[in-house]
Design a protein around this motif. Sequence first.
Motif, mmCIF file in Angstrom:
data_model
loop_
_atom_site.group_PDB
_atom_site.id
_atom_site.type_symbol
_atom_site.label_atom_id
_atom_site.label_comp_id
_atom_site.label_asym_id
_atom_site.label_seq_id
_atom_site.Cartn_x
_atom_site.Cartn_y
_atom_site.Cartn_z
ATOM 1 N N HIS A 273 0.903 -1.154 -0.105
ATOM 2 C CA HIS A 273 0.172 -0.010 0.029
ATOM 3 C C HIS A 273 0.866 1.126 0.024
ATOM 4 O O HIS A 273 0.642 2.235 -0.684
ATOM 5 N N GLU A 274 1.743 1.236 0.852
ATOM 6 C CA GLU A 274 2.801 2.288 0.936
ATOM 7 C C GLU A 274 3.583 2.863 -0.367
ATOM 8 O O GLU A 274 3.793 3.648 -1.013
ATOM 9 N N ASP B 223 1.036 4.198 -2.862
ATOM 10 C CA ASP B 223 0.848 5.539 -2.343
ATOM 11 C C ASP B 223 2.053 6.349 -2.963
ATOM 12 O O ASP B 223 1.890 7.587 -3.466
ATOM 13 N N SER C 155 2.061 9.334 -5.852
ATOM 14 C CA SER C 155 2.238 10.680 -5.423
ATOM 15 C C SER C 155 3.324 11.211 -6.488
ATOM 16 O O SER C 155 3.157 12.363 -6.955
#
Length: 352
Positions: free
Chosen positions: A58-59, A62, A66
């Motif tokens: 998930h990180e 993300d 970004s």
Amino acid sequence: MAAHGATEGTALAGGDQCITNMDEKREKMTGRLQKREEERLAEIERKRTERENASLKHEKVDYFTSMFAQEKLKIELKLDLMENDGDVDKSKVNHHFDEISHAVQNLQKFVNDSTMFLPSYDIKTAQENVEKLQSLISTKREELLPKKKFAFKARKKNSGAPKKAAEVDGGKKVSDMAQVISDTAKMECSVSDKTNETVSLDANTTNNKDVGLFRLTGCVVKITGAPSAVHVSDLKDCRVFCGPVPGSVFATNCVDSTLVLSCQQLRVHTTKNTKFYLHVTSKAIIEDTTGVEFAPYNWSYDGIEEHYKTTGLDRNRNNWDDVDDFNWLASDKHSPNWTLIPEDKRVQQWDV
């Protein structure tokens, strides 16, 4: 007395045996409890690892989202700042476009390197955004630096009778033809509307340019050099041979054809019964496509090593058999839309 002693000895022996059996049962019970505890601890560790991996994934997603948005915005701002002031310094403008194109290539590489953990939808969305940026660059370049395009054009035929207002080019609707003209105009080098011909495009023609192949039937096309991207559309019964491409190859509406390609990424749309001999450093992506087959890239020509050095494409990294089908979501079953060409069925040497 002797009988009494024998009986007592037998009783003692029986007691020892009973104790031994109890010890064995105790050991077995202890062993089972220990095994159960180990399994419980292993299950706890497995779930913890899964949670950590899910969190890490998930990180990563993300972070990708970004960073992609930031780099995309930078490129769009650079393009917006470029205005046509009439008398422009072409060398400076070209240099600026080269910098922007390099930024888009880096963004494409970022997408390719992230496909191992990104969901299919995110890959598709990111790739579509990269394609839009490439299209914006071509449009802006044409706006600021208009020039005569290099293109092979079909010879016009005069049938002696006017065509219907709603039809052009052998029955194509006006709206369809407008799109075809638009697609061709974006290409700095294109081949279109040919039948049963052999066409060769060398490095002087293709280096650092977008190359387009449109509406070809029964043709053989050889592309050497280092084009920045290749767009292939509406091919039937054709063979295309292409040297290293540092960006993407886009194939759309190809039927009964063979494409021998080396690129960073391959995108295939609405294509049927077509073979790909492929060198790709990320992975091939297919969509609305059936009956396609894959084998390793095996074309060579004089100068190809130099062209690989020019593009920076890694010859030792080839994911030719790693295909992502956007129409097939089942992870536990192979997509029926593509397969690998068996070794004994592959062409070993090309006669071009």
